[in-house]
Design a protein around this motif. Structure first.
Motif, mmCIF file in Angstrom:
data_model
loop_
_atom_site.group_PDB
_atom_site.id
_atom_site.type_symbol
_atom_site.label_atom_id
_atom_site.label_comp_id
_atom_site.label_asym_id
_atom_site.label_seq_id
_atom_site.Cartn_x
_atom_site.Cartn_y
_atom_site.Cartn_z
ATOM 1 N N MET A 1 0.653 -1.043 0.095
ATOM 2 C CA MET A 1 -0.062 0.000 0.026
ATOM 3 C C MET A 1 0.920 1.382 0.037
ATOM 4 O O MET A 1 0.395 2.301 0.018
ATOM 5 N N THR A 2 1.996 1.197 0.124
ATOM 6 C CA THR A 2 2.924 2.349 0.086
ATOM 7 C C THR A 2 3.070 2.922 -1.126
ATOM 8 O O THR A 2 3.445 2.187 -2.169
ATOM 9 N N ASP A 3 2.931 4.486 -1.330
ATOM 10 C CA ASP A 3 3.200 4.871 -2.824
ATOM 11 C C ASP A 3 3.646 6.318 -2.605
ATOM 12 O O ASP A 3 2.979 7.133 -2.005
ATOM 13 N N ILE A 161 -2.882 -2.126 8.942
ATOM 14 C CA ILE A 161 -3.637 -0.882 9.300
ATOM 15 C C ILE A 161 -3.186 -0.269 10.632
ATOM 16 O O ILE A 161 -3.513 0.881 11.089
ATOM 17 N N THR A 162 -2.366 -1.336 11.586
ATOM 18 C CA THR A 162 -1.959 -0.533 13.068
ATOM 19 C C THR A 162 -0.682 0.361 12.778
ATOM 20 O O THR A 162 -0.412 0.967 13.583
ATOM 21 N N HIS A 163 0.008 0.091 11.495
ATOM 22 C CA HIS A 163 1.066 1.117 11.282
ATOM 23 C C HIS A 163 0.960 1.800 9.936
ATOM 24 O O HIS A 163 1.772 1.366 9.125
ATOM 25 N N PRO A 164 -0.082 2.976 9.900
ATOM 26 C CA PRO A 164 -0.328 3.488 8.621
ATOM 27 C C PRO A 164 0.651 4.385 7.995
ATOM 28 O O PRO A 164 0.396 4.780 6.858
ATOM 29 N N GLU A 165 1.602 4.783 8.787
ATOM 30 C CA GLU A 165 2.425 5.913 8.627
ATOM 31 C C GLU A 165 3.098 5.922 7.126
ATOM 32 O O GLU A 165 3.060 6.923 6.349
#
Length: 194
Positions: A1-3, A161-165
């Motif tokens: 999910m990282t972009d 989703i516990t680490h969304p940064e």
């Protein structure tokens, strides 16, 4: 999910009454019944949004706790009720959006998911109307992140989703570039993120 080159595909609309509406239209590559399950089953919701208690009937309870925390261990929280439900096409919730840090007052919010079948896909129309203009950029970026997580979970991909940064930071930057500075402020990945 990282972009690192995220595109802000949601819209932010500010109304004369001071409320703010965040809107998204997404095409999901899954049948409407599968998407509906992801919106209404607590086990599914936990994977892309948060820990949920709900009674899926009009007037039924809706409580959700985000899975990420702020630096003090507080989490964002929704406490409210389902105001309209028409399986598998419509889910609306009115709630107070706040934090488990009860020193801050909550904000009234209205969430709506409308689903349309489109062949073997589903068109999802999502809106979040918040009574105040505060935190519009983090709210849009947070919902973008959670809708991306929904799509990933539907495709059987696990999302942290516990680490969304790592995913939230480029999204917040993209929304800031598109809409200018937020009328509120929040730290990336805090318990206030949508």
């Amino acid at each position: 999910m990282t972009d690192d080159h995220a595109t802000a595909d949601g819209t932010i609309e500010k109304s004369p009454d001071g409320s703010t509406t965040v809107r998204f239209d997404r095409r999901l590559r899954h049948p409407i019944e599968r998407v509906w399950q992801a919106l209404t089953d607590p086990d599914e919701l936990r994977r892309w949004w948060g820990d949920t208690k709900l009674d899926p009937v009009e007037g039924g309870l809706f409580q959700l706790r985000w899975r990420n925390t702020d630096e003090n261990g507080n989490v964002a929280a929704l406490d409210g009720a389902i105001t309209r439900i028409d399986p598998p096409r419509l889910l609306e919730i009115s709630a107070t959006w706040g934090s488990t840090d009860r020193t801050q007052p909550g904000t009234r919010t209205h969430l709506a998911w409308q689903l349309e079948p489109h062949g073997d896909h589903t068109l999802l129309h999502f809106t979040n109307t918040v009574d105040t203009p505060a935190h519009d950029i983090p709210t849009a970026a947070g919902w973008h992140l959670h809708l991306d997580a929904l799509a990933a979970v539907l495709s059987r991909t696990e999302v942290d989703i516990t680490h969304p940064e790592p995913a939230f930071t480029p999204l917040q930057k993209a929304y800031t570039e598109k809409y200018g500075p937020s009328s509120g402020s929040a730290e990336a990945g805090s318990a206030e993120d949508g």
